[in-house]
Write a protein that holds these residues in place. Sequence first.
Motif, PDB file in Angstrom:
ATOM      1  N   THR A  95       0.824  -1.200   0.000  1.00 54.21           N
ATOM      2  CA  THR A  95       0.000   0.000   0.000  1.00 54.21           C
ATOM      3  C   THR A  95       0.862   1.256   0.000  1.00 54.21           C
ATOM      4  OG1 THR A  95      -1.854  -1.094   1.093  1.00 54.21           O
ATOM      5  CG2 THR A  95      -1.730   1.296   1.317  1.00 54.21           C
ATOM      6  N   TRP A  96       1.951   1.253   0.763  1.00 56.46           N
ATOM      7  CA  TRP A  96       2.802   2.444   0.787  1.00 56.46           C
ATOM      8  C   TRP A  96       3.360   2.734  -0.604  1.00 56.46           C
ATOM      9  CZ3 TRP A  96       7.753   3.753  -0.499  1.00 56.46           C
ATOM     10  CH2 TRP A  96       8.159   5.046  -0.115  1.00 56.46           C
ATOM     11  N   THR A  98       2.063   2.008  -3.599  1.00 58.27           N
ATOM     12  CA  THR A  98       1.048   2.553  -4.493  1.00 58.27           C
ATOM     13  C   THR A  98       0.681   3.979  -4.094  1.00 58.27           C
ATOM     14  OG1 THR A  98      -0.755   1.577  -3.193  1.00 58.27           O
ATOM     15  CG2 THR A  98       0.125   0.265  -5.002  1.00 58.27           C
ATOM     16  N   GLY A  99       0.644   4.250  -2.796  1.00 62.64           N
ATOM     17  CA  GLY A  99       0.330   5.600  -2.342  1.00 62.64           C
ATOM     18  C   GLY A  99       1.439   6.583  -2.647  1.00 62.64           C
ATOM     19  N   VAL A 104       0.124  10.338  -2.723  1.00 60.96           N
ATOM     20  CA  VAL A 104      -0.746  10.502  -1.560  1.00 60.96           C
ATOM     21  C   VAL A 104       0.057  11.189  -0.464  1.00 60.96           C
ATOM     22  CG1 VAL A 104      -2.115   9.313   0.196  1.00 60.96           C
ATOM     23  CG2 VAL A 104      -2.093   8.459  -2.172  1.00 60.96           C
ATOM     24  N   MET A 107       1.585   9.533   2.636  1.00 57.78           N
ATOM     25  CA  MET A 107       2.540   8.449   2.428  1.00 57.78           C
ATOM     26  C   MET A 107       3.863   8.929   1.849  1.00 57.78           C
ATOM     27  SD  MET A 107       0.083   5.356   1.119  1.00 57.78           S
ATOM     28  CE  MET A 107      -1.640   5.322   1.608  1.00 57.78           C
ATOM     29  N   THR A 219      -5.102   1.527  -3.125  1.00 59.32           N
ATOM     30  CA  THR A 219      -5.078   2.915  -3.538  1.00 59.32           C
ATOM     31  C   THR A 219      -4.974   3.021  -5.046  1.00 59.32           C
ATOM     32  OG1 THR A 219      -2.678   2.888  -3.169  1.00 59.32           O
ATOM     33  CG2 THR A 219      -4.072   3.728  -1.410  1.00 59.32           C
TER      34      THR A 219
END
Length: 219
Positions: A95-96, A98-99, A104, A107, A219
């Motif tokens: 997730t980190w 992609t963020g 984002v 992040m 995300t």
Amino acid sequence: MSDGITWMGRHQYTPPSGVPGMLGGISLTLARGVETDEFVINLGADPEELPARTPCRELRVPVGQPGRSSSDLHRAMYGTSGEWSYVLEDWGMATWATGYQGKVESMLPTEGEEIVCLSASRFSPPALIIHAPETRSYQAEFGTDTGQGSAFDAALNAAGAVFPSLPEAGEEEVVAYFEEHGGRLPELVFLAVGSYTGVVIEQEAVVAGELPGFLVAST
């Protein structure tokens, strides 16, 4: 005897096996210089649910309604080892990562933090390494280093996780090396990251889903 985090790389190609926790295809995000709860909240964890420290095996992902797409929520588990916080995910990506790639704000790496992320990138190969010391970040594919000549790159090279590549090596040499050693590449990458960070995450606890978990959205 502890296996550090190398066991995760050894099981990168292990298919989902229905274990209560995780085993195959784990993406790993490590962070230091930031409080653990703050880091997982930045990834999307519900701050009201964190105090319960619910074991990952007890999390229930909502099921999609008939005629509608399934939920985009996934289980993640987290903890600490030494000065590092860690997050484990097995839904195909980190997730980190992609963020971070999507800019984002919560992040993005900040001053005083260091992040090391290994994303399986199952839906968009190849698997990625992202190293973010302070506010800058550097990305590499599995089998390469970030090109910064850093201590992190030195750890990748020392573990044998940097393979021959064009144009430094001939095509036949590159192909032959990958054919012989490619199956061990994820294991070597995780070995290098474990050596660099000193992080230890016990396989038995992860497979059993005993570590605290939270639900995170793609995300």
